[in-house]
Design a protein around this motif. Structure first.
Motif, PDB file in Angstrom:
ATOM      1  N   TYR A  79       0.891  -1.159   0.000  1.00 30.36           N
ATOM      2  CA  TYR A  79       0.000   0.000   0.000  1.00 30.36           C
ATOM      3  C   TYR A  79       0.932   1.211   0.000  1.00 30.36           C
ATOM      4  O   TYR A  79       1.669   1.398   0.967  1.00 30.36           O
ATOM      5  CB  TYR A  79      -0.853   0.048   1.259  1.00 30.36           C
ATOM      6  CG  TYR A  79      -1.889  -1.054   1.375  1.00 30.36           C
ATOM      7  CD1 TYR A  79      -3.053  -1.022   0.613  1.00 30.36           C
ATOM      8  CD2 TYR A  79      -1.722  -2.096   2.271  1.00 30.36           C
ATOM      9  CE1 TYR A  79      -4.019  -2.010   0.740  1.00 30.36           C
ATOM     10  CE2 TYR A  79      -2.686  -3.089   2.414  1.00 30.36           C
ATOM     11  CZ  TYR A  79      -3.825  -3.033   1.629  1.00 30.36           C
ATOM     12  OH  TYR A  79      -4.779  -4.012   1.773  1.00 30.36           O
TER      13      TYR A  79
ATOM     14  N   GLN B 209       4.217   0.940   1.858  1.00 30.06           N
ATOM     15  CA  GLN B 209       4.140   0.052   3.020  1.00 30.06           C
ATOM     16  C   GLN B 209       3.824  -1.369   2.562  1.00 30.06           C
ATOM     17  O   GLN B 209       2.816  -1.598   1.878  1.00 30.06           O
ATOM     18  CB  GLN B 209       3.047   0.592   3.951  1.00 30.06           C
ATOM     19  CG  GLN B 209       2.243  -0.483   4.664  1.00 30.06           C
ATOM     20  CD  GLN B 209       2.288  -0.348   6.174  1.00 30.06           C
ATOM     21  OE1 GLN B 209       2.464   0.731   6.711  1.00 30.06           O
ATOM     22  NE2 GLN B 209       2.152  -1.476   6.853  1.00 30.06           N
TER      23      GLN B 209
ATOM     24  N   GLY C 278      -3.396  -6.605  11.805  1.00 35.34           N
ATOM     25  CA  GLY C 278      -2.360  -5.934  11.038  1.00 35.34           C
ATOM     26  C   GLY C 278      -1.382  -6.861  10.330  1.00 35.34           C
ATOM     27  O   GLY C 278      -0.491  -6.391   9.623  1.00 35.34           O
ATOM     28  N   CYS C 279      -1.532  -8.187  10.473  1.00 38.51           N
ATOM     29  CA  CYS C 279      -0.562  -9.109   9.863  1.00 38.51           C
ATOM     30  C   CYS C 279      -0.834  -9.345   8.370  1.00 38.51           C
ATOM     31  O   CYS C 279      -0.015  -9.941   7.674  1.00 38.51           O
ATOM     32  CB  CYS C 279      -0.504 -10.431  10.621  1.00 38.51           C
ATOM     33  SG  CYS C 279      -1.952 -11.474  10.374  1.00 38.51           S
ATOM     34  N   GLY C 280      -2.003  -8.918   7.883  1.00 37.57           N
ATOM     35  CA  GLY C 280      -2.264  -9.043   6.445  1.00 37.57           C
ATOM     36  C   GLY C 280      -3.404  -9.961   6.046  1.00 37.57           C
ATOM     37  O   GLY C 280      -3.619 -10.205   4.859  1.00 37.57           O
ATOM     38  N   LYS C 281      -4.179 -10.446   7.009  1.00 35.84           N
ATOM     39  CA  LYS C 281      -5.251 -11.411   6.712  1.00 35.84           C
ATOM     40  C   LYS C 281      -6.290 -10.835   5.754  1.00 35.84           C
ATOM     41  O   LYS C 281      -6.640 -11.456   4.753  1.00 35.84           O
ATOM     42  CB  LYS C 281      -5.960 -11.849   8.012  1.00 35.84           C
ATOM     43  CG  LYS C 281      -5.040 -12.429   9.067  1.00 35.84           C
ATOM     44  CD  LYS C 281      -5.802 -12.856  10.314  1.00 35.84           C
ATOM     45  CE  LYS C 281      -6.519 -11.735  11.059  1.00 35.84           C
ATOM     46  NZ  LYS C 281      -5.625 -10.703  11.628  1.00 35.84           N
ATOM     47  N   THR C 282      -6.779  -9.648   6.093  1.00 37.90           N
ATOM     48  CA  THR C 282      -7.799  -9.026   5.247  1.00 37.90           C
ATOM     49  C   THR C 282      -7.247  -8.732   3.860  1.00 37.90           C
ATOM     50  O   THR C 282      -7.960  -8.874   2.861  1.00 37.90           O
ATOM     51  CB  THR C 282      -8.325  -7.739   5.913  1.00 37.90           C
ATOM     52  OG1 THR C 282      -8.979  -8.108   7.127  1.00 37.90           O
ATOM     53  CG2 THR C 282      -9.310  -7.000   5.030  1.00 37.90           C
ATOM     54  N   THR C 283      -5.994  -8.373   3.798  1.00 40.22           N
ATOM     55  CA  THR C 283      -5.386  -8.099   2.491  1.00 40.22           C
ATOM     56  C   THR C 283      -5.344  -9.360   1.634  1.00 40.22           C
ATOM     57  O   THR C 283      -5.599  -9.293   0.426  1.00 40.22           O
ATOM     58  CB  THR C 283      -3.978  -7.491   2.678  1.00 40.22           C
ATOM     59  OG1 THR C 283      -4.104  -6.274   3.451  1.00 40.22           O
ATOM     60  CG2 THR C 283      -3.332  -7.163   1.348  1.00 40.22           C
TER      61      THR C 283
END
Ligand code: ADP
Ligand code: ADP
Length: 225
Positions: free
Chosen positions: A13, A16, A39-44
């Motif tokens: 992003y 980042q 914040g570890c990236g699951k949703t991404t």
């Protein structure tokens, strides 16, 4: 269900980095939980798979098709989010029919399929209500019916239970798993709750700082620290 494969998926992003080369293979009909802290990236990962977010690098396959350039509405994926995702001005039935209306399915088939879908989540008699007249658990059932009404090949669940109280959370978790097994739909379920992940999934993928660090069956993860 379809097979799903993410190969070396990188996502930035701006400057980042959110995903740092994620690899994940799911077999048709498999239920995988994606577990890790905020914040570890699951949703991404979920948004990349659905097409809601583009990826910087890597491959995403559904069955044997590379979907990296396939738009969201052509990926044949159903999604359920945390909460408050029903259209408030539509009835339950209209909410469930929505995806079919977008696909220009005729009114009679829409009504029949939406009713079947509501029946599947135990809310056959709730079609005329509005979201604000339902409990949180009922709203999430409707969201599940809406996600499944188009009979997608893949189901993505982004913390669908996190806004619910503990008892409803366990009930709905078991019900999601039962429906998923009945339909044989390949499912990726994001959660930060370890107990939930281990209870519901065929395999648990443990994420940390943009990577899947470990993946295995609940038994594997218990016995191999
Ligand atoms: P999780 O779902 O595990 O909480 P996310 O995938 O939401 O993690 O976020 C992963 C990282 O990417 C976090 O550092 C988050 O702040 C960042 N991030 C997520 N979405 C955006 C965005 N739209 N713009 C900038 N950074 C983002
Ligand atoms: P989650 O509950 O999955 O961790 P968040 O509350 O972190 O979600 O994020 C909610 C929304 O805000 C998501 O659409 C995410 O992409 C976006 N987002 C998260 N972090 C950032 C960020 N640092 N900058 C911009 N948008 C972000």
């Amino acid at each position: 269900g379809a097979s799903v494969e993410l190969r070396n998926v990188v996502k930035y992003y701006a400057n980042q980095r959110a995903l740092n080369g994620v690899n994940l293979s799911m077999a048709p009909g498999e239920f995988v939980a994606l577990l890790g802290p905020s914040g570890c990236g699951k949703t991404t990962v979920l948004r990349a798979l659905s097409g809601l977010e583009s990826v910087t690098e890597g491959q995403i396959r559904i069955d044997d098709t590379d979907v990296v350039n396939t738009p969201v509405n052509k990926r044949d994926i159903g999604m359920v989010f945390q909460a408050y995702s029903l259209f408030p001005h539509m009835t339950v039935l209209q909410n469930v029919e929505f995806g079919l209306r977008m696909r220009r399915v005729d009114a009679a088939s829409r009504r029949r399929r939406a009713s079947e879908s509501l029946d599947m989540v135990g809310l056959a008699s709730f079609g005329g209500r509005y979201a604000h007249q339902l409990s949180g658990g009922q709203q999430q059932r409707v969201a599940l019916a809406r996600a499944l009404v188009t009979r997608p090949r893949v189901l993505l669940l982004d913390e669908p239970l996190s806004a619910l109280d503990a008892k409803v959370r366990v009930q709905l978790r078991d019900e999601i798993r039962r429906i998923q097994t009945d339909l044989g739909i390949t499912t990726l379920f994001v959660t930060h709750d370890q107990e939930e992940a281990l209870a519901v999934a065929d395999r648990v993928a443990v994420m940390r700082e943009g990577n899947i660090e470990q993946i295995g069956t609940p038994e594997d993860l218990y016995t191999k620290p």
